[in-house]
Every structure is written in C-alpha cells, then in structure tokens.
Design a protein around this motif. Structure first.
Motif, PDB file in Angstrom:
ATOM      1  N   ASN A  61      18.956   2.480  -9.211  1.00  0.00           N
ATOM      2  CA  ASN A  61      18.118   2.899 -10.342  1.00  0.00           C
ATOM      3  C   ASN A  61      16.666   2.692  -9.951  1.00  0.00           C
ATOM      4  N   ALA A  62      15.992   3.805  -9.674  1.00  0.00           N
ATOM      5  CA  ALA A  62      14.586   3.719  -9.264  1.00  0.00           C
ATOM      6  C   ALA A  62      13.785   4.826  -9.949  1.00  0.00           C
ATOM      7  N   PRO A  63      13.771   4.798 -11.300  1.00  0.00           N
ATOM      8  CA  PRO A  63      12.946   5.785 -12.015  1.00  0.00           C
ATOM      9  C   PRO A  63      11.488   5.301 -12.053  1.00  0.00           C
ATOM     10  N   LEU A  65      17.956  10.045   6.995  1.00  0.00           N
ATOM     11  CA  LEU A  65      18.735  11.287   6.857  1.00  0.00           C
ATOM     12  C   LEU A  65      18.399  11.926   5.519  1.00  0.00           C
ATOM     13  N   GLU A  66      17.869  13.136   5.558  1.00  0.00           N
ATOM     14  CA  GLU A  66      17.478  13.828   4.326  1.00  0.00           C
ATOM     15  C   GLU A  66      18.254  15.138   4.221  1.00  0.00           C
ATOM     16  N   ALA A  67      18.845  15.356   3.059  1.00  0.00           N
ATOM     17  CA  ALA A  67      19.681  16.543   2.846  1.00  0.00           C
ATOM     18  C   ALA A  67      18.885  17.847   2.928  1.00  0.00           C
ATOM     19  N   GLU A  68      17.688  17.828   2.366  1.00  0.00           N
ATOM     20  CA  GLU A  68      16.908  19.074   2.274  1.00  0.00           C
ATOM     21  C   GLU A  68      16.138  19.321   3.577  1.00  0.00           C
ATOM     22  N   ILE A  95      10.198   9.007  -1.562  1.00  0.00           N
ATOM     23  CA  ILE A  95       9.203   7.960  -1.275  1.00  0.00           C
ATOM     24  C   ILE A  95       9.847   6.587  -1.111  1.00  0.00           C
ATOM     25  N   VAL A  96      10.936   6.320  -1.839  1.00  0.00           N
ATOM     26  CA  VAL A  96      11.578   4.999  -1.725  1.00  0.00           C
ATOM     27  C   VAL A  96      12.269   4.879  -0.363  1.00  0.00           C
ATOM     28  N   GLY A  97      12.928   5.949   0.080  1.00  0.00           N
ATOM     29  CA  GLY A  97      13.581   5.937   1.387  1.00  0.00           C
ATOM     30  C   GLY A  97      12.573   5.741   2.511  1.00  0.00           C
ATOM     31  N   ARG A 152      22.530  16.332   5.162  1.00  0.00           N
ATOM     32  CA  ARG A 152      23.136  15.828   3.916  1.00  0.00           C
ATOM     33  C   ARG A 152      24.355  14.983   4.270  1.00  0.00           C
ATOM     34  N   VAL A 153      24.409  13.777   3.772  1.00  0.00           N
ATOM     35  CA  VAL A 153      25.549  12.902   4.056  1.00  0.00           C
ATOM     36  C   VAL A 153      26.730  13.350   3.202  1.00  0.00           C
ATOM     37  N   LEU A 154      27.852  13.646   3.886  1.00  0.00           N
ATOM     38  CA  LEU A 154      29.036  14.177   3.194  1.00  0.00           C
ATOM     39  C   LEU A 154      30.136  13.132   3.054  1.00  0.00           C
ATOM     40  N   PRO A 205       8.364   3.218 -12.695  1.00  0.00           N
ATOM     41  CA  PRO A 205       7.260   3.548 -11.793  1.00  0.00           C
ATOM     42  C   PRO A 205       7.618   3.365 -10.318  1.00  0.00           C
ATOM     43  N   ALA A 206       8.778   3.862  -9.902  1.00  0.00           N
ATOM     44  CA  ALA A 206       9.219   3.567  -8.531  1.00  0.00           C
ATOM     45  C   ALA A 206       8.344   4.231  -7.467  1.00  0.00           C
ATOM     46  N   ALA A 207       7.665   5.308  -7.802  1.00  0.00           N
ATOM     47  CA  ALA A 207       6.763   5.876  -6.791  1.00  0.00           C
ATOM     48  C   ALA A 207       5.603   4.902  -6.561  1.00  0.00           C
ATOM     49  N   THR A 208       5.013   4.431  -7.663  1.00  0.00           N
ATOM     50  CA  THR A 208       3.935   3.424  -7.547  1.00  0.00           C
ATOM     51  C   THR A 208       4.438   2.198  -6.795  1.00  0.00           C
ATOM     52  N   ALA A 209       5.638   1.755  -7.162  1.00  0.00           N
ATOM     53  CA  ALA A 209       6.174   0.485  -6.661  1.00  0.00           C
ATOM     54  C   ALA A 209       6.835   0.619  -5.294  1.00  0.00           C
ATOM     55  N   HIS A 232      12.696  16.233  -4.256  1.00  0.00           N
ATOM     56  CA  HIS A 232      13.165  16.035  -5.636  1.00  0.00           C
ATOM     57  C   HIS A 232      12.195  15.154  -6.437  1.00  0.00           C
ATOM     58  N   GLN A 233      12.612  13.999  -6.936  1.00  0.00           N
ATOM     59  CA  GLN A 233      11.728  13.255  -7.852  1.00  0.00           C
ATOM     60  C   GLN A 233      10.320  13.030  -7.289  1.00  0.00           C
ATOM     61  N   THR A 234      10.265  12.692  -5.998  1.00  0.00           N
ATOM     62  CA  THR A 234       8.968  12.344  -5.403  1.00  0.00           C
ATOM     63  C   THR A 234       7.994  13.525  -5.419  1.00  0.00           C
ATOM     64  N   GLY A 235       8.536  14.732  -5.339  1.00  0.00           N
ATOM     65  CA  GLY A 235       7.677  15.913  -5.345  1.00  0.00           C
ATOM     66  C   GLY A 235       7.533  16.550  -6.717  1.00  0.00           C
ATOM     67  N   HIS A 236       8.094  15.931  -7.744  1.00  0.00           N
ATOM     68  CA  HIS A 236       8.039  16.517  -9.098  1.00  0.00           C
ATOM     69  C   HIS A 236       7.695  15.447 -10.120  1.00  0.00           C
ATOM     70  N   ASN A 237       6.578  14.801  -9.948  1.00  0.00           N
ATOM     71  CA  ASN A 237       6.231  13.771 -10.936  1.00  0.00           C
ATOM     72  C   ASN A 237       4.782  13.904 -11.370  1.00  0.00           C
ATOM     73  N   SER A 238       4.333  12.935 -12.185  1.00  0.00           N
ATOM     74  CA  SER A 238       2.977  13.027 -12.737  1.00  0.00           C
ATOM     75  C   SER A 238       1.918  12.554 -11.752  1.00  0.00           C
ATOM     76  N   GLY A 239       2.342  11.897 -10.680  1.00  0.00           N
ATOM     77  CA  GLY A 239       1.373  11.466  -9.667  1.00  0.00           C
ATOM     78  C   GLY A 239       0.487  10.313 -10.122  1.00  0.00           C
ATOM     79  N   VAL A 240       0.986   9.525 -11.067  1.00  0.00           N
ATOM     80  CA  VAL A 240       0.167   8.418 -11.573  1.00  0.00           C
ATOM     81  C   VAL A 240       0.490   7.147 -10.789  1.00  0.00           C
ATOM     82  N   ILE A 241      -0.548   6.435 -10.396  1.00  0.00           N
ATOM     83  CA  ILE A 241      -0.380   5.094  -9.815  1.00  0.00           C
ATOM     84  C   ILE A 241      -0.471   4.134 -10.999  1.00  0.00           C
TER      85      ILE A 241
HETATM   86  C1  FAD Z   1       8.975  13.978 -14.397  1.00  0.00           C
HETATM   87  C2  FAD Z   1       8.734  12.709 -13.638  1.00  0.00           C
HETATM   88  C3  FAD Z   1       7.508  12.062 -13.708  1.00  0.00           C
HETATM   89  C4  FAD Z   1       7.304  10.872 -13.011  1.00  0.00           C
HETATM   90  N1  FAD Z   1       6.041  10.312 -12.972  1.00  0.00           N
HETATM   91  C5  FAD Z   1       5.814   9.209 -12.203  1.00  0.00           C
HETATM   92  C6  FAD Z   1       4.517   8.692 -12.052  1.00  0.00           C
HETATM   93  O1  FAD Z   1       3.544   9.255 -12.547  1.00  0.00           O
HETATM   94  N2  FAD Z   1       4.355   7.561 -11.335  1.00  0.00           N
HETATM   95  C7  FAD Z   1       5.403   6.900 -10.747  1.00  0.00           C
HETATM   96  O2  FAD Z   1       5.194   5.856 -10.132  1.00  0.00           O
HETATM   97  N3  FAD Z   1       6.668   7.412 -10.843  1.00  0.00           N
HETATM   98  C8  FAD Z   1       6.872   8.556 -11.534  1.00  0.00           C
HETATM   99  N4  FAD Z   1       8.124   9.102 -11.596  1.00  0.00           N
HETATM  100  C9  FAD Z   1       9.220   8.434 -10.904  1.00  0.00           C
HETATM  101  C10 FAD Z   1       9.202   8.706  -9.404  1.00  0.00           C
HETATM  102  O3  FAD Z   1       8.975  10.060  -9.119  1.00  0.00           O
HETATM  103  C11 FAD Z   1      10.535   8.261  -8.814  1.00  0.00           C
HETATM  104  O4  FAD Z   1      10.791   6.961  -9.266  1.00  0.00           O
HETATM  105  C12 FAD Z   1      10.521   8.259  -7.282  1.00  0.00           C
HETATM  106  O5  FAD Z   1      10.055   9.487  -6.787  1.00  0.00           O
HETATM  107  C13 FAD Z   1      11.911   7.970  -6.767  1.00  0.00           C
HETATM  108  O6  FAD Z   1      11.917   8.175  -5.381  1.00  0.00           O
HETATM  109  P1  FAD Z   1      13.271   8.220  -4.571  1.00  0.00           P
HETATM  110  O7  FAD Z   1      12.919   8.242  -3.134  1.00  0.00           O
HETATM  111  O8  FAD Z   1      14.139   7.099  -5.068  1.00  0.00           O
HETATM  112  O9  FAD Z   1      14.020   9.535  -5.056  1.00  0.00           O
HETATM  113  P2  FAD Z   1      13.842  11.055  -4.617  1.00  0.00           P
HETATM  114  O10 FAD Z   1      12.423  11.428  -4.460  1.00  0.00           O
HETATM  115  O11 FAD Z   1      14.631  11.857  -5.573  1.00  0.00           O
HETATM  116  O12 FAD Z   1      14.491  11.108  -3.167  1.00  0.00           O
HETATM  117  C14 FAD Z   1      15.873  11.032  -2.942  1.00  0.00           C
HETATM  118  C15 FAD Z   1      16.172  11.886  -1.731  1.00  0.00           C
HETATM  119  O13 FAD Z   1      17.530  11.714  -1.354  1.00  0.00           O
HETATM  120  C16 FAD Z   1      18.002  12.941  -0.854  1.00  0.00           C
HETATM  121  N5  FAD Z   1      19.471  12.954  -0.895  1.00  0.00           N
HETATM  122  C17 FAD Z   1      20.269  12.985  -1.981  1.00  0.00           C
HETATM  123  N6  FAD Z   1      21.570  12.985  -1.607  1.00  0.00           N
HETATM  124  C18 FAD Z   1      21.586  12.947  -0.260  1.00  0.00           C
HETATM  125  C19 FAD Z   1      22.629  12.938   0.702  1.00  0.00           C
HETATM  126  N7  FAD Z   1      23.927  12.969   0.349  1.00  0.00           N
HETATM  127  N8  FAD Z   1      22.290  12.911   2.022  1.00  0.00           N
HETATM  128  C20 FAD Z   1      20.986  12.879   2.416  1.00  0.00           C
HETATM  129  N9  FAD Z   1      19.961  12.888   1.532  1.00  0.00           N
HETATM  130  C21 FAD Z   1      20.243  12.917   0.210  1.00  0.00           C
HETATM  131  C22 FAD Z   1      17.382  13.964  -1.798  1.00  0.00           C
HETATM  132  O14 FAD Z   1      17.356  15.266  -1.242  1.00  0.00           O
HETATM  133  C23 FAD Z   1      15.996  13.369  -2.019  1.00  0.00           C
HETATM  134  O15 FAD Z   1      15.028  13.901  -1.130  1.00  0.00           O
HETATM  135  C24 FAD Z   1       8.359  10.298 -12.269  1.00  0.00           C
HETATM  136  C25 FAD Z   1       9.589  10.953 -12.191  1.00  0.00           C
HETATM  137  C26 FAD Z   1       9.768  12.165 -12.835  1.00  0.00           C
HETATM  138  C27 FAD Z   1      11.057  12.898 -12.654  1.00  0.00           C
END
Ligand code: FAD
Length: 416
Positions: free
Chosen positions: A374-376, A34-37, A15-17, A172-174, A378-382, A43-52
């Motif tokens: 570092n984007a843990p 560019l997305e690896a999968e 979601i941040v990208g 995937r960026v190598l 509430p980075a999905a909300t933000a 990853h994180q974006t598809g595995h969270n609590s879904g809270v705004i």
């Molecule tokens: C258990 C859990 C609960 C959460 N609950 C909440 C919530 O309720 N509300 C909220 O706001 N936030 C929540 N969060 C936090 C939120 O999910 C993350 O902050 C947010 O999804 C981060 O997004 P991202 O795009 O930075 O990372 P990601 O979603 O992890 O995306 C990173 C992407 O980069 C790709 N990538 C990695 N390496 C490479 C490469 N070499 N080349 C190309 N692509 C690559 C990966 O495949 C991945 O798709 C939660 C997180 C977790 C784990």
C-alpha cells in the motif's frame, strides 16, 4: 553484473521501485528493475498531481508521517543534485465556513505534531497569497512544492545505472517460482533469476505478492481521479496550490487547485471506483479486475460502508456543474467556461478483508522478499525515504524482520 546467487530484483519501474533500487545500489547491491511497460513511470507515478507534500494530514507516528517528512527533504535535495525542475511554491489550505474552523484547528495541530512548518492566516492574508480565494481562515505551508515525478523517476534510473544497476523495460513478471535457494521470475522478456525480490508493482502489487506465494491480506481497489484544467487565458487566477479543509466524514472530498511545474493549472482529482486497474477513462473495463473485486468480501464490506460517498463522487464525475460547484467553494470567480476536462490517474488503494481502506503504507516481508502493498499518496513525496526503509529490510539491515504492523484505520482520500 552480480551472479543470480547474489542478485536482487525490483519489480516495478515507478518512483517507489526506482527509489528502492537506488537505495539498494547505494548500499552496494545494485538490483535489476523489471518493468512491465515500455517506459518508466507509466502508471501512478506518471499520473498524479506532482505535489511534494509537507506531511500535514497524516497520523503522527505513522509511516506516512515519518517518511513524508524525511522524503520531502530528500526529494528537494535529489532534485537539486540531479537538476530536476521543481518549485517550492507553498500551499494554502482554506476554510470557507465557520463549521470548518474546528477541523482546520485539528489539521494545524496535526501538522505541528508532525513537525510541519506552517502559519495560520486570516482572510486578508489569504488574499495576499491567492487574490481570488474566498476564505475565512487558512493555513500556509511554505515548504510544499511541485515537481514532475516522471522526471524524478528517470533521474533515479540514471543514478541507478551509474551505480551498476539495470532497468529492463517490457519485462512483465508472469510467474515466480522457488528455484533451489533462489527465485526464478518468468517475464515477458525471458526468465530472470535472483536471490532477493522487492515488489513495488503499485496497482498490481497484491497479485505479484500472490505470484510469489505470499498472501497479502489485502486487495488493491483502483480509484480513478479525474482532473479538469483551467484554460490558459484563465490560469492566472491560481497562483499556487489551493486545498480545502479535508472532511473526515466525507473522505472522498478534496478536489484542489494545483499550478503544476509546467505552469498548467489542474483542478481535481475526484475519486471514483475504476472498473479496470489501469483504467484511465470511464470506458476502460476489465472483466478480470471486476471479477476479482466481486469475489473479494472486503470489497462488498467497503461498498456497504462507503456507498453514499461513492454515489456522490460518481455524480460529480458525470456532471461538470457539480465538479465546478466544489471548486467554486474555494474560488467563486471560476465559471463553467474556465475549465476543460483534463487527465486522470488511478490510485492503488489497499482494502483489507473487513472492508477497511488501509490507512498507512503497508510493507510485508517474507524470506528473501519485501512486498510494498500500500503506497498511495504521499508515496511519491515519500519515495526516497520508503526506498531506504525497504532497502534496509531486504538487505537485512533493518530491525523489522516480520510484516509491518497492519493499520486498521479508515483512510481519507482527500489531500492528493
Ligand atoms: C490521481 C493521483 C494523484 C496523486 N498525487 C500525488 C501527489 O501530488 N503527491 C504524492 O506524493 N503522491 C501523489 N499520488 C500518489 C503517487 O503517485 C503514488 O503513491 C506513487 O506514484 C506510487 O508509486 P509506485 O512506484 O508504488 O507505483 P506505480 O507508479 O504505479 O509503479 C508501479 C509499476 O509497476 C509496474 N508493474 C505492475 N505489475 C508488474 C509486473 N507484473 N511486472 C513488472 N512490472 C509491473 C507498473 O507497470 C508500474 O510502472 C497521487 C496518485 C494519484 C493516482
């Protein structure tokens, strides 16, 4: 599509990208993501609590507090514009004992300082929102909501495409090399040339920074969060979002109840060290990831400081009875038969060389590059607000030309 001399690339289809890519496209510079999968939000974006989130917990003035507030408003607007299902259901924070009252008061103060609209509740009002919750005092935050962030990410990708940008899955960026005035990214889908790079690689963000020749000063330490779900026939005992008062002394506490947008009620997550960055189950182990941790002095410093919490979390992970006991603090009516093991997610938590968990979002700039390190939560909300700030920096419109200020405070993992 722009020529390589003027092309921007965003690494990471979470979601941040995607939010960053859309913000760049809206300023007239549609990038390639560019997305690896082979799908977005894996990853994180598809595995969270879904809270705004409302912005209740974060240090006033921090990037988390600022972008969470702006991001919440932008997220509701975006979901309405793009017809992404969401629900502004409100959230309840509950104190169950006298010793939690001072911390609830501090939280209330912090929320107000951050501009969060909230209301103090007594026991009867708590029952009005959540009849099964046994609390002596609470906070009600009406603007908190729920959404499926994978669907938000897909909607962002559609908007990006409309604005002239592109998503390349399975890339995937190598390696990243300076090539004349630009950059050459070798990927699993071929070489991509660009003049600007934004790294939003989540669990791999420190590694992508190093591939680009930037020392991030942190390492990503993966913490798995495991959930239980309520059996459908008992899901009615939770109306919305129920959270405990976060404990600053025990930062890994904080399992909560979430009625998701699809109606499923989740309980959790806990926070246990994962032995693989994308390790969604206890059996997932990566020797490379373990070796990286073992060779990082910050990991051992963190382990020394946090081992007691780590052991507690591990015991709660291994014992359903312990997990249940944490949940029963909030909801005494819950019994063992009501919950079944659910999914999990892995948090990308940056840890510095001194072993401190980086509290605030951290973004580092280098010539022609921005790295989101570092984007843990509430980075999905933000995300939409983070995306705008990153777009400003990479396109040279931001005021900050150098690294963001490192924040050395130890963070709490409570509050997801
Ligand atoms: C258990 C859990 C609960 C959460 N609950 C909440 C919530 O309720 N509300 C909220 O706001 N936030 C929540 N969060 C936090 C939120 O999910 C993350 O902050 C947010 O999804 C981060 O997004 P991202 O795009 O930075 O990372 P990601 O979603 O992890 O995306 C990173 C992407 O980069 C790709 N990538 C990695 N390496 C490479 C490469 N070499 N080349 C190309 N692509 C690559 C990966 O495949 C991945 O798709 C939660 C997180 C977790 C784990």
């Amino acid at each position: 599509m722009s020529s390589a001399a003027n092309r921007s690339v965003v690494v990471g289809g979470g979601i941040v990208g995607l939010a960053t890519a859309v913000a760049m496209a809206e300023r007239g510079y549609p990038p390639i993501v560019l997305e690896a999968e082979n799908s977005l939000a894996t990853h994180q974006t598809g595995h969270n609590s879904g809270v705004i989130h409302s912005g209740l917990y974060y240090k006033p003035g921090s990037m988390k507090a600022r972008t969470c507030r702006a991001g919440l408003k932008a997220m509701y607007r975006f979901c309405a514009e793009e017809s992404v299902p969401h629900r502004r259901c409100g959230k309840l924070v509950v104190a169950v004992s006298e010793d939690e009252l001072p911390r609830l008061a501090t939280l209330e103060e912090r929320g107000r300082a951050n501009g969060v609209n909230l209301r103090r509740l007594g026991p009867e009002e708590i029952k009005g929102h959540e009849p099964e919750v046994a609390g002596i005092a609470g906070l009600w935050i009406p603007e908190t909501g729920v959404v499926n962030y994978s669907l938000v990410t897909e909607a962002l990708a559609r908007r990006l495409t409309r604005l002239g940008g592109e998503v390349r899955l399975g890339h995937r960026v190598l390696s990243i090399t300076r090539d004349g005035g630009g950059l050459a990214l070798e990927t699993t889908g071929g070489v991509v040339r660009a003049s600007r790079l934004v790294n939003c690689a989540g669990l791999q963000s420190d590694r992508v920074a190093r591939l680009a020749g930037v020392e991030p000063g942190i390492r990503i330490v993966p913490f798995r969060g495991e959930y239980y779900t309520l059996r459908p026939e008992r899901a009615h005992i939770v109306c919305g979002l129920i959270y405990p008062v976060p404990d600053p002394v025990l930062p890994f506490l904080g399992v909560h109840f979430t009625r998701r947008i699809d109606g499923i009620v989740e309980a959790g997550p806990n926070a246990v060290l994962a032995l693989k960055r994308e390790g969604y189950s206890r059996r997932d182990v990566s020797l490379r990831d373990i070796a990286d941790l073992a060779l990082f002095p910050g990991f051992w410093r963190m382990a020394r400081a946090q081992w007691r919490n780590g052991v507690d979390e591990m015991r709660r992970s291994l014992s359903k009875a312990r997990f249940l006991a944490s949940l029963q603090n909030l909801m005494p009516a819950l019994s063992e038969g009501d919950i079944v093991p659910g999914g999990s997610g892995v948090r990308a938590q940056a840890v510095d060389f001194d072993g401190r968990l980086v509290d605030d979002f951290r973004i580092q700039t280098a010539p022609g590059m921005v790295h989101v390190l570092n984007a843990p939560s509430p980075a999905a909300t933000a995300s939409l607000a983070i995306g705008r700030e990153v777009a400003d920096r990479i396109l040279g419109e931001g005021r900050t030309a150098s690294s963001s200020r490192p924040d050395a405070t130890t963070r709490s993992l409570a509050g997801f």
